[in-house]
Design a protein around this motif. Structure first.
Motif, PDB file in Angstrom:
ATOM      1  N   LEU A  99       0.581  -1.492  -0.190  1.00 41.92           N
ATOM      2  CA  LEU A  99      -0.251  -0.197  -0.306  1.00 41.92           C
ATOM      3  C   LEU A  99       0.983   1.288  -0.214  1.00 41.92           C
ATOM      4  N   GLY A 100       2.162   1.155   0.680  1.00 46.82           N
ATOM      5  CA  GLY A 100       2.539   1.785   0.444  1.00 46.82           C
ATOM      6  C   GLY A 100       3.735   2.566  -0.316  1.00 46.82           C
ATOM      7  N   GLU A 101       4.327   1.272  -1.167  1.00 52.06           N
ATOM      8  CA  GLU A 101       4.648   1.764  -2.440  1.00 52.06           C
ATOM      9  C   GLU A 101       3.629   2.802  -3.388  1.00 52.06           C
ATOM     10  N   SER A 102       2.494   2.008  -3.467  1.00 53.10           N
ATOM     11  CA  SER A 102       1.579   2.467  -4.589  1.00 53.10           C
ATOM     12  C   SER A 102       1.265   4.725  -3.887  1.00 53.10           C
ATOM     13  N   ALA A 103       0.755   4.246  -2.512  1.00 51.45           N
ATOM     14  CA  ALA A 103       0.794   6.001  -2.605  1.00 51.45           C
ATOM     15  C   ALA A 103       2.249   6.772  -2.812  1.00 51.45           C
ATOM     16  N   PHE A 104       3.426   5.914  -2.174  1.00 47.88           N
ATOM     17  CA  PHE A 104       4.873   6.723  -2.697  1.00 47.88           C
ATOM     18  C   PHE A 104       4.689   7.536  -4.507  1.00 47.88           C
ATOM     19  N   ALA A 105       4.087   6.443  -4.500  1.00 45.76           N
ATOM     20  CA  ALA A 105       4.664   6.562  -6.366  1.00 45.76           C
ATOM     21  C   ALA A 105       3.931   7.979  -6.557  1.00 45.76           C
ATOM     22  N   LYS A 106       2.463   7.120  -6.622  1.00 47.47           N
ATOM     23  CA  LYS A 106       1.191   8.160  -6.955  1.00 47.47           C
ATOM     24  C   LYS A 106       2.283  10.074  -6.140  1.00 47.47           C
TER      25      LYS A 106
END
Length: 507
Positions: A452-459
């Motif tokens: 979840l964190g990687e996806s939010a960080f990329a966005k």
């Protein structure tokens, strides 16, 4: 209040609606208690049949399944260290140790009570503040705030279930590393799904989708527990746990009042945010209970507050998850996405106009969720009375059944044999982790929050033109990130101080 009473009268005044309500309540609890085969399985099976149902009944059915399914897995998590669903995984951390200590009745009583309290409170807030809260959450919380919230959750997860802070952090980093297997969320580049291992060329098409956390949870908690109990039998140390239903006293409830309130807030807050849901709510509730406890070293060893935090938070997310769906047409998770599908099947679109065009449907759904959470107290008692008899079965017969259920659950997830291999590998690793003081819970936290964190960080980076300092231009994200850094620093300081004090006592 008038709308709620009208919704209740409509619900219980219709025999068909009552039957559907009862079916959703019992079905959700039963499917929630079976590892791997959870409420989503039941929802997927029932979804095609909603075409010929009244839309009021169809939406109400899935709402009740949602409430009951989130609670259902708590019983098996406490008694057998097998979470019936991912949102019940943190309940294992302290629930099962309480069973080993002969306190399973108190753990189950706390889970039943707090599930009902969290769910009822969430339903009440949902009815009172759906339009207002949904609008604020969508405006105030973007990917930056979600990443900061997840980072804050990871900052306290190192202290869960490990002998030392360093072993806890190594466990969390291992989970974060596993979370990178699969496909890059930005460029779609395959990562760690092929190459050479000990001279052998290895490649798996199925690893492109990543390592799913449900086989990992089943392996770390169910399979490793079978290995641990088998070792205890071989060493002549195993004692058969006893189970009952014993509600905690008012004094015990009073001692965890702040944990309940904090978990209720975190659960409701996580449920409002689209795509977050009850799983992250449970982990956030548990990690913050550890963070604010005066005795954090007791968590993971049979602390009642751990069960209270997890079960209050995950059930508080159920009502909140309906807010963005009904008010804005944004599903908060897999089951609410199915509910959105029901609306579309019947030619309706959830959103602000739903309160004008279909107010009866909305208030019947609200009333059903309120009463479903309240009935958890009674059905939880009934479920406990039936499930606890399994503890009387000799372990040599029970262990194959546990492994069979876990294998079915892992395979049924995606119909992939590799998920079964992952589960057994995680079970073997979890067995050695538990014997060497590392934290299986930390790995699971790192895996779930890492994805979840990687996806939010990329966005976030795309929105900020790849300026990492842009996080500090958003007040909520800045506060959460600073709090996370301070939490890590204080944990390291306390660990160093503890070692110096221990060395001084020895000298």
């Amino acid at each position: 209040m008038i709308e709620f009473l009208n919704g209740t009268l409509t619900l219980f005044g219709d025999p068909t609606a009552v039957m559907i309500f009862g079916f959703g309540l019992i079905g959700g609890m039963l499917f929630g208690a079976i590892p791997g085969v959870n409420m989503l399985t039941l929802g997927a099976v029932l979804l095609p049949f909603t075409i010929n149902m009244d839309p009021n009944h169809a939406v109400m059915l899935f709402s009740v399944i949602y409430c009951a399914g989130v609670f259902g897995g708590a019983i098996t998590a406490i008694l057998f260290n097998i979470p019936g669903a991912p949102e019940n995984a943190p309940t294992c951390f302290d629930g099962y140790p309480m069973t080993v200590q002969g306190k399973s009745g108190k753990a189950i009583g706390a889970a039943v009570s707090c599930s009902a309290i969290g769910g009822v409170a969430s339903a009440i807030i949902m009815m009172a503040a759906t339009p207002l809260i949904a609008g604020w959450a969508v405006r105030a919380f973007g990917p930056q705030e979600i990443f900061a919230l997840i980072f804050f959750g990871l900052a306290v997860s190192a202290s869960v279930g490990a002998e030392t802070l360093w072993k806890g952090w190594l466990s969390v980093f291992a989970g974060l590393l596993i979370a990178t297997i699969g496909t890059d969320p930005v460029g779609g580049v395959p990562r760690f799904n092929g190459g050479s291992v000990m001279g052998f060329e290895f490649s798996s098409y199925y690893l492109s989708a990543g390592i799913h956390f449900i086989p990992m949870i089943l392996g770390f908690f169910a399979v490793s527990e079978v290995f641990v109990q088998a070792m205890s039998i071989a060493e002549g140390k195993r004692k058969r746990p006893k189970a009952s239903l014993e509600f905690p006293s008012l004094v015990e409830f009073w001692s965890v009042r702040f944990t309940m309130l904090r978990s209720m807030f975190l659960g409701f807050f996580a449920g409002i945010l689209p795509g977050i849901g009850a799983t992250l709510a449970a982990f956030l509730g548990y990690s913050q209970a550890v963070r604010w406890s005066k005795t954090p070293e007791r968590f993971g060893k049979g602390e009642l507050a751990g069960v209270v935090a997890s079960e209050t938070a995950n059930n508080s997310a159920t009502g909140a998850a309906m807010i963005p769906l009904l008010a804005l047409g944004l599903p908060g998770g897999a089951l609410t996405a199915m509910i959105m599908g029901i609306f579309q099947i019947h030619g309706m679109e959830p959103g602000p106009l739903i309160f004008i065009n279909s107010s009866d449907l909305v208030w019947v759904t609200f009333a059903a969720m309120f009463w479903a959470n309240l009935f958890i107290v009674f059905l939880g008692w009934l479920q406990t009375k039936t499930v606890v008899h399994i503890l009387n079965v000799p372990f040599r017969w029970l262990a194959p059944g546990i492994l069979l259920l876990a294998t079915i659950g892992a395979f049924a997830l995606r119909n992939l044999t590799i998920d079964v291999w992952v589960m057994f590998l995680a079970g073997a690793i979890g067995f050695f982790l538990r014997r060497t003081g590392y934290s299986a819970a930390g790995i699971v936290l790192g895996l779930i929050l890492g994805k979840l964190g990687e996806s939010a960080f990329a966005k976030s980076m795309q929105l900020m033109d790849y300026d990492v300092f842009g996080f500090f231009s958003r007040p909520i994200a800045a506060v959460l990130l600073i709090a996370a850094v301070l939490t890590v620093a204080s944990s390291i300081w306390n660990e160093i101080r503890g070692r110096e004090l221990q060395k001084a006592l020895i000298d």
